[in-house]
Motif scaffolding. Structure first.
Motif, PDB file in Angstrom:
ATOM      1  N   MET A   1       0.850  -1.181   0.000  1.00 10.14           N
ATOM      2  CA  MET A   1       0.000   0.000   0.000  1.00 10.14           C
ATOM      3  C   MET A   1       0.892   1.240   0.000  1.00 10.14           C
ATOM      4  SD  MET A   1      -2.638   1.874   2.600  1.00 10.14           S
ATOM      5  CE  MET A   1      -3.026   0.543   3.577  1.00 10.14           C
ATOM      6  N   ILE A   2       0.389   2.268  -0.673  1.00 11.19           N
ATOM      7  CA  ILE A   2       1.106   3.543  -0.755  1.00 11.19           C
ATOM      8  C   ILE A   2       0.327   4.576   0.048  1.00 11.19           C
ATOM      9  CG2 ILE A   2       1.913   5.357  -2.295  1.00 11.19           C
ATOM     10  CD1 ILE A   2       1.895   3.150  -4.546  1.00 11.19           C
ATOM     11  N   GLU A   3       1.023   5.231   0.964  1.00 13.62           N
ATOM     12  CA  GLU A   3       0.431   6.341   1.708  1.00 13.62           C
ATOM     13  C   GLU A   3       0.966   7.632   1.114  1.00 13.62           C
ATOM     14  OE1 GLU A   3       1.405   5.952   5.852  1.00 13.62           O
ATOM     15  OE2 GLU A   3      -0.252   4.588   6.200  1.00 13.62           O
ATOM     16  N   ILE A   4       0.058   8.583   0.890  1.00 11.71           N
ATOM     17  CA  ILE A   4       0.433   9.865   0.304  1.00 11.71           C
ATOM     18  C   ILE A   4      -0.119  10.986   1.181  1.00 11.71           C
ATOM     19  CG2 ILE A   4       0.174  11.389  -1.688  1.00 11.71           C
ATOM     20  CD1 ILE A   4      -0.142   8.859  -3.418  1.00 11.71           C
ATOM     21  N   TYR A   5       0.745  11.932   1.492  1.00  9.85           N
ATOM     22  CA  TYR A   5       0.357  13.125   2.246  1.00  9.85           C
ATOM     23  C   TYR A   5       0.587  14.315   1.331  1.00  9.85           C
ATOM     24  CZ  TYR A   5       0.466   9.935   6.133  1.00  9.85           C
ATOM     25  OH  TYR A   5       0.214   8.872   6.964  1.00  9.85           O
ATOM     26  N   THR A   6      -0.444  15.138   1.164  1.00  7.92           N
ATOM     27  CA  THR A   6      -0.344  16.264   0.243  1.00  7.92           C
ATOM     28  C   THR A   6      -0.767  17.555   0.921  1.00  7.92           C
ATOM     29  OG1 THR A   6      -2.613  16.014  -0.587  1.00  7.92           O
ATOM     30  CG2 THR A   6      -0.884  14.793  -1.749  1.00  7.92           C
ATOM     31  N   ASP A   7      -0.242  18.649   0.397  1.00  4.17           N
ATOM     32  CA  ASP A   7      -0.697  19.958   0.835  1.00  4.17           C
ATOM     33  C   ASP A   7      -0.440  20.957  -0.285  1.00  4.17           C
ATOM     34  OD1 ASP A   7      -1.963  21.696   2.532  1.00  4.17           O
ATOM     35  OD2 ASP A   7      -0.249  22.030   3.840  1.00  4.17           O
ATOM     36  N   GLY A   8      -1.264  21.987  -0.295  1.00  3.12           N
ATOM     37  CA  GLY A   8      -1.105  23.080  -1.241  1.00  3.12           C
ATOM     38  C   GLY A   8      -1.082  24.382  -0.472  1.00  3.12           C
ATOM     39  N   ALA A   9      -0.433  25.376  -1.050  1.00  4.59           N
ATOM     40  CA  ALA A   9      -0.337  26.671  -0.384  1.00  4.59           C
ATOM     41  C   ALA A   9      -0.324  27.774  -1.428  1.00  4.59           C
ATOM     42  CB  ALA A   9       0.955  26.734   0.440  1.00  4.59           C
ATOM     43  N   SER A  10      -0.787  28.933  -1.018  1.00  2.00           N
ATOM     44  CA  SER A  10      -0.615  30.122  -1.860  1.00  2.00           C
ATOM     45  C   SER A  10      -0.469  31.332  -0.955  1.00  2.00           C
ATOM     46  CB  SER A  10      -1.778  30.307  -2.835  1.00  2.00           C
ATOM     47  OG  SER A  10      -2.973  30.591  -2.164  1.00  2.00           O
ATOM     48  N   SER A  11       0.365  32.238  -1.418  1.00  2.00           N
ATOM     49  CA  SER A  11       0.593  33.493  -0.707  1.00  2.00           C
ATOM     50  C   SER A  11      -0.244  34.532  -1.436  1.00  2.00           C
ATOM     51  CB  SER A  11       2.076  33.847  -0.741  1.00  2.00           C
ATOM     52  OG  SER A  11       2.294  35.072  -0.088  1.00  2.00           O
ATOM     53  N   GLY A  12      -1.417  34.793  -0.891  1.00  2.00           N
ATOM     54  CA  GLY A  12      -2.439  35.513  -1.637  1.00  2.00           C
ATOM     55  C   GLY A  12      -3.276  34.452  -2.327  1.00  2.00           C
ATOM     56  N   ASN A  13      -4.485  34.779  -2.634  1.00  2.00           N
ATOM     57  CA  ASN A  13      -5.346  33.779  -3.266  1.00  2.00           C
ATOM     58  C   ASN A  13      -6.211  34.465  -4.317  1.00  2.00           C
ATOM     59  OD1 ASN A  13      -6.113  31.115  -3.548  1.00  2.00           O
ATOM     60  ND2 ASN A  13      -7.706  31.213  -1.999  1.00  2.00           N
TER      61      ASN A  13
ATOM     62  N   VAL B   1      -2.408  16.218  -5.265  1.00  2.00           N
ATOM     63  CA  VAL B   1      -2.981  14.867  -5.354  1.00  2.00           C
ATOM     64  C   VAL B   1      -2.756  14.291  -6.743  1.00  2.00           C
ATOM     65  CG1 VAL B   1      -5.136  13.554  -5.305  1.00  2.00           C
ATOM     66  CG2 VAL B   1      -4.676  15.267  -3.531  1.00  2.00           C
ATOM     67  N   ILE B   2      -2.991  15.091  -7.764  1.00  2.00           N
ATOM     68  CA  ILE B   2      -2.816  14.629  -9.145  1.00  2.00           C
ATOM     69  C   ILE B   2      -1.377  14.199  -9.397  1.00  2.00           C
ATOM     70  CG2 ILE B   2      -2.808  15.367 -11.567  1.00  2.00           C
ATOM     71  CD1 ILE B   2      -5.182  17.261 -10.764  1.00  2.00           C
ATOM     72  N   ILE B   3      -0.440  15.064  -9.054  1.00  2.00           N
ATOM     73  CA  ILE B   3       0.983  14.766  -9.293  1.00  2.00           C
ATOM     74  C   ILE B   3       1.384  13.499  -8.542  1.00  2.00           C
ATOM     75  CG2 ILE B   3       3.355  15.572  -8.926  1.00  2.00           C
ATOM     76  CD1 ILE B   3       1.946  17.077 -11.183  1.00  2.00           C
TER      77      ILE B   3
ATOM     78  N   LEU C   1      -8.093  20.757 -13.969  1.00  2.00           N
ATOM     79  CA  LEU C   1      -7.470  19.854 -12.997  1.00  2.00           C
ATOM     80  C   LEU C   1      -8.381  18.687 -12.631  1.00  2.00           C
ATOM     81  CD1 LEU C   1      -5.615  22.313 -10.606  1.00  2.00           C
ATOM     82  CD2 LEU C   1      -4.698  21.014 -12.545  1.00  2.00           C
ATOM     83  N   TRP C   2      -9.674  18.937 -12.524  1.00  2.00           N
ATOM     84  CA  TRP C   2     -10.588  17.836 -12.198  1.00  2.00           C
ATOM     85  C   TRP C   2     -10.614  16.802 -13.319  1.00  2.00           C
ATOM     86  CZ3 TRP C   2     -11.551  16.679  -7.535  1.00  2.00           C
ATOM     87  CH2 TRP C   2     -11.688  17.665  -6.564  1.00  2.00           C
ATOM     88  N   ILE C   3     -10.567  17.230 -14.565  1.00  2.00           N
ATOM     89  CA  ILE C   3     -10.521  16.300 -15.701  1.00  2.00           C
ATOM     90  C   ILE C   3      -9.247  15.463 -15.628  1.00  2.00           C
ATOM     91  CG2 ILE C   3     -10.269  16.164 -18.221  1.00  2.00           C
ATOM     92  CD1 ILE C   3     -12.189  18.675 -18.289  1.00  2.00           C
ATOM     93  N   ARG C   4      -8.144  16.126 -15.350  1.00  2.00           N
ATOM     94  CA  ARG C   4      -6.856  15.429 -15.212  1.00  2.00           C
ATOM     95  C   ARG C   4      -6.903  14.456 -14.022  1.00  2.00           C
ATOM     96  NH1 ARG C   4      -1.233  18.805 -14.486  1.00  2.00           N
ATOM     97  NH2 ARG C   4       0.112  17.051 -13.939  1.00  2.00           N
ATOM     98  N   PHE C   5      -7.512  14.883 -12.935  1.00  2.00           N
ATOM     99  CA  PHE C   5      -7.625  14.039 -11.746  1.00  2.00           C
ATOM    100  C   PHE C   5      -8.393  12.750 -12.048  1.00  2.00           C
ATOM    101  CE2 PHE C   5     -10.404  12.576  -8.361  1.00  2.00           C
ATOM    102  CZ  PHE C   5      -9.469  12.172  -7.421  1.00  2.00           C
ATOM    103  N   VAL C   6      -9.547  12.862 -12.665  1.00  2.00           N
ATOM    104  CA  VAL C   6     -10.398  11.696 -12.936  1.00  2.00           C
ATOM    105  C   VAL C   6      -9.637  10.640 -13.727  1.00  2.00           C
ATOM    106  CG1 VAL C   6     -12.434  10.910 -14.216  1.00  2.00           C
ATOM    107  CG2 VAL C   6     -12.607  12.878 -12.710  1.00  2.00           C
TER     108      VAL C   6
END
Length: 160
Positions: free
Chosen positions: A1-13, A51-53, A99-104
């Motif tokens: 099994m593969i465990e993946i931990y992800t996070d995203g950030a932006s300075s300003g949104n 998540v995609i990457i 991104l959602w299309i790529r994710f699916v």
């Protein structure tokens, strides 16, 4: 099994942003991390892109994958099955359709379970993913989030 931990950030949104990924092959000592920064993006895009990457990094199909994210945006879209309704409507009138299309496409190649973790609450791998994401967003060499900048450009052209 593969465990993946992800996070995203932006300075300003929107603003400078980045993602961080930690991948662990359970039962082994294998651990790998990835990150990338972008010159203009949003936090939700970075959460989803992480998540995609991560899923794209898995070489063999049909892997059992556990993804841990502090993004309700991403986790709820899957666990509450909103993604299937969006897909039926061809991802029209939702944010980040590119991104959602790529994710699916990549999501269906594996057996993936999503888990929400509270962000900035002391979970070591979530904190590490956050650090990777924020450091990447502050980098000197930032990539272009082509999907986001295309959207911004198209909106700008409407008013010109």
């Amino acid at each position: 099994m593969i465990e993946i931990y992800t996070d995203g950030a932006s300075s300003g949104n929107p603003g400078k942003g980045g993602y961080g990924i930690i991948m662990i092959l359970k039962g082994t000592t294998y651990e790998k991390s990835f990150s990338e920064g972008f010159r203009l993006t949003t936090n939700n895009r970075m959460e989803l892109l992480a998540v995609i990457i991560a899923l794209e990094k898995i070489n063999k199909p049909n892997q059992e994958v556990e993804i841990y994210s502090d993004s309700k945006y991403v986790v709820d879209a899957i666990n509450n099955k909103w993604i299937y309704g969006w897909e039926k409507k061809k991802f029209e009138k939702i944010k980040n359709p590119d991104l959602w299309i790529r994710f699916v496409k990549i999501y269906r190649k594996h057996r993936v379970t999503f888990h929400w973790v509270k962000g900035h609450y002391g979970h070591s791998y979530n904190e590490k993913a956050d650090q990777l994401a924020t450091t990447a967003a502050k980098g000197d060499t930032l990539s272009i989030d082509i999907g986001y900048e295309k959207i911004i450009s198209e909106k700008k052209n409407i008013f010109e």
